[in-house]
Design a protein around this motif. Structure first.
Motif, short mmCIF file in Angstrom:
data_model
loop_
_atom_site.label_atom_id
_atom_site.label_comp_id
_atom_site.label_asym_id
_atom_site.label_seq_id
_atom_site.Cartn_x
_atom_site.Cartn_y
_atom_site.Cartn_z
N THR A 74 -1.52 -15.96 -7.77
CA THR A 74 -1.94 -14.66 -7.27
C THR A 74 -0.76 -14.01 -6.56
N VAL A 75 -0.63 -12.70 -6.71
CA VAL A 75 0.54 -12.01 -6.17
C VAL A 75 0.20 -10.52 -5.98
N ASN A 76 0.78 -9.93 -4.95
CA ASN A 76 0.67 -8.47 -4.79
C ASN A 76 1.52 -7.78 -5.86
N ASP A 97 1.82 -4.17 -6.16
CA ASP A 97 1.92 -2.73 -5.93
C ASP A 97 3.21 -2.17 -6.51
N TRP A 134 6.45 0.22 -6.54
CA TRP A 134 7.45 0.61 -5.56
C TRP A 134 8.25 1.81 -6.08
N ASN A 174 11.90 4.90 -1.35
CA ASN A 174 11.67 3.73 -0.51
C ASN A 174 10.25 3.69 0.04
N TYR A 176 5.92 2.46 -1.19
CA TYR A 176 4.97 1.99 -2.20
C TYR A 176 4.16 3.17 -2.71
N THR A 222 -1.11 0.66 -2.77
CA THR A 222 -1.13 -0.28 -1.64
C THR A 222 -2.25 -1.32 -1.77
N VAL A 253 -3.70 -6.25 -5.89
CA VAL A 253 -3.53 -7.70 -5.79
C VAL A 253 -3.90 -8.28 -7.15
N LEU A 266 8.56 -5.15 -7.35
CA LEU A 266 9.24 -6.16 -6.53
C LEU A 266 8.46 -7.46 -6.53
N GLY A 298 2.30 -11.06 1.85
CA GLY A 298 2.00 -11.18 0.43
C GLY A 298 0.72 -11.97 0.22
N THR A 299 0.45 -12.28 -1.02
CA THR A 299 -0.80 -12.95 -1.40
C THR A 299 -0.45 -14.17 -2.24
N GLU A 332 -5.29 -13.65 0.81
CA GLU A 332 -5.02 -12.28 0.38
C GLU A 332 -4.54 -11.43 1.55
N ASN A 333 -3.37 -10.87 1.40
CA ASN A 333 -2.82 -9.91 2.35
C ASN A 333 -2.31 -8.74 1.53
N SER A 334 -3.18 -7.76 1.30
CA SER A 334 -2.77 -6.61 0.49
C SER A 334 -1.75 -5.79 1.26
N THR A 335 -1.02 -4.99 0.54
CA THR A 335 -0.03 -4.10 1.16
C THR A 335 -0.70 -3.23 2.22
N GLU A 336 -1.89 -2.73 1.91
CA GLU A 336 -2.61 -1.88 2.87
C GLU A 336 -2.96 -2.66 4.14
N LEU A 365 -1.45 -5.24 5.34
CA LEU A 365 -0.20 -5.53 6.06
C LEU A 365 0.30 -4.31 6.82
N MET A 366 0.14 -3.13 6.21
CA MET A 366 0.58 -1.91 6.90
C MET A 366 -0.30 -1.65 8.12
N GLN A 414 8.89 -8.30 -0.50
CA GLN A 414 8.02 -7.31 0.14
C GLN A 414 8.46 -7.07 1.58
N ALA A 452 11.24 -4.65 1.34
CA ALA A 452 10.71 -3.30 1.05
C ALA A 452 10.16 -2.66 2.32
N LYS A 458 12.88 -1.37 4.47
CA LYS A 458 13.39 -0.07 3.99
C LYS A 458 12.46 1.07 4.39
N MET A 459 11.16 0.77 4.44
CA MET A 459 10.16 1.79 4.81
C MET A 459 10.08 2.01 6.32
#
Lengths: 298, 298
Positions: A117-119, A121, A123, A128, A130, A133, A136, A196, B116-117, B138-142, B144-145, B170, B173, B176-177
């Motif tokens: 399993t991997v995010n 999203d 980019w 710079n 996403y 978001t 998954v 990424l 990440g996930t 599970e840690n989605s980008t959303e 985590l933000m 990630q 990334a 960078k954000m």
């Protein structure tokens, strides 16, 4: 050195904005399958797409495309399970394969398993940031065991995808359990540009995959650069004894004009021959990957 | 060489079956915090546990424990968000931190983000089988933000965990954000034994983490071996300029009798000094990680 297996990854979810030669509908995929086969590819990987390029995961798409490819050439067929575009129900991703298996003329040769399993999203490297978001790409252990069970039932070959070291370790665990039979065929997924999610498509990124090939299990590997230029790395892959999965689905390859999928395959074949590796025929590919054994045991 | 930051990981979800010195209840964690601080640790990481060792994620547990630690010593406090044991609602994992922030005496110094996930099923190396099949961390980008936003709001330091190369990319990334401020403090998570989810706890496993430290961003790293013996790798980590996160939460360390957490910290301190790296004090740790800057900016 061993023959090299070359897989054409013709469309994925790529648009035609950069390279108009990305095939969408069955007739276009069938045309590219034959052209890539004629250049030396022995496996074709494709995604169902509508005429305007949206993901299209109806079983009818795969039935028509597989039958059309079979009528043209003996290239081994490897359709997607739908990736994250078909993620509402992980188990349901396999439904189209069940339909394909009802007739030998529409049956694929491979079914994929992304073993972890991997995010995933998207980019935007210019801004710079996403652009999504919540993507998954979830493949729980239970889901994967279900896929493996159905793949075994149908006598197909597992096409295993590793996005990072955690995936490769789960593949090794499944080999110890007998869920993944030897030889395992593993695609080391690297990503660049707008993705990424895998290892970077660099020598370091490839090395960090290869370093975790299990020492006591038979694992045959191919490599892809999703959203990046794999041709920058093909010499290293060829010399390292790997196989190559490449096409316009991953990257438009505008460095070389507006090539077709067959043009990209021809480039890889030329490079492999220069490095003393002949492309494996379909029958040689089946032999290398132990596929005749798989089907005989089913 | 630079001072070395030593973090005591005192309990995680470890049982007492192998080593009875794993602390569960607040009084035990507070006792170990002080003992580890006295040996040279500058950060304490812990999980809430019931008296019988079950995960316990009530805010009251953290309030009592943090206040008790503060009364004993100035060690930096890094409580869990609950890991996959608190996974019903990813956003909800942060609720206990919000409670802790209501009083300076209960406020932690770090809040973790696993960037990440990954599948985190438990593996049985004796039986070669998974003992769970549905644990997706599970840690989605959303999500985590959201965590990053709340951590910034509270002026805490992000404690970033990377389970594999996809996580490290990630993190880069997010740097960078601006979602992750520099310097980033990253824990390279290796796993062994009953967990195959991170890189293996070998020189190759560590190298495959370190190789992806971004070239142009300030990233300070520590390393852990969840369920494996990190002491086999500490010499390499110390020489490579990394920091060390270790304790009975990860591994019982029965190779050395039935040590306490403080015994393990003492071993690491002795080895680090022999290799010419003094343990960083709490204030030096804050300096190295830019934590005074973080709190001043909040």
């Amino acid at each position: 050195m061993d023959k090299i297996i070359i897989e054409a990854r013709v469309n994925e979810l790529a648009t035609r904005q950069e390279n108009p030669n990305v095939p969408f509908i069955p007739a276009e995929i069938i045309r590219d399958a034959k052209a890539c086969y004629d250049e030396g590819a022995s496996i074709l990987h494709y995604h169902g797409r509508t005429a305007t390029g949206e993901p299209e995961h109806a079983a009818s798409f795969y039935l028509e495309t597989n039958a059309g490819i079979r009528a043209q050439c003996p290239i081994l067929v490897h359709p997607t399970l739908g990736y994250v575009a078909n993620d509402a129900d992980a188990m349901g991703r396999f439904a189209a394969v069940e339909e394909m298996m009802k007739d030998p003329i529409t049956a694929p040769d491979f079914a994929p398993m992304d073993v972890g399993t991997v995010n995933v999203d998207w980019w935007d490297p210019d801004k710079n940031s996403y652009t999504t978001t919540n993507l998954v790409y979830e493949n729980s252990t239970e889901t994967l065991m279900h896929f493996a069970d159905r793949i075994k039932h149908h006598g197909l070959k597992q096409y295993l995808v590793s996005w990072n070291v955690s995936f490769t370790r789960q593949i090794e665990a499944f080999m110890k359990m007998g869920v993944i039979p030897a030889p395992a065929y593993v695609c080391f997924c690297m990503t660049d540009g707008i993705s990424l999610s895998g290892h970077p498509g660099t020598p370091e990124g490839l090395d960090a995959h290869i370093a975790f090939l299990p020492k006591d299990r038979e694992m045959i590997w191919t490599a892809v650069n999703y959203k990046g230029n794999l041709l920058l790395l093909t010499e290293k892959i060829i010399k390292a004894g790997g196989h190559i999965s490449i096409g316009l689905g991953d990257y438009p390859y505008l460095e070389y004009g507006t090539p077709t999928n067959a043009d990209i395959i021809a480039k890889v074949v030329e490079q492999a021959r220069a490095l003393d590796r002949e492309p494996a025929t379909v029958e040689e590919t089946r032999e290398i990957l132990g596929m005749n054994k798989v089907r005989a045991a089913a």
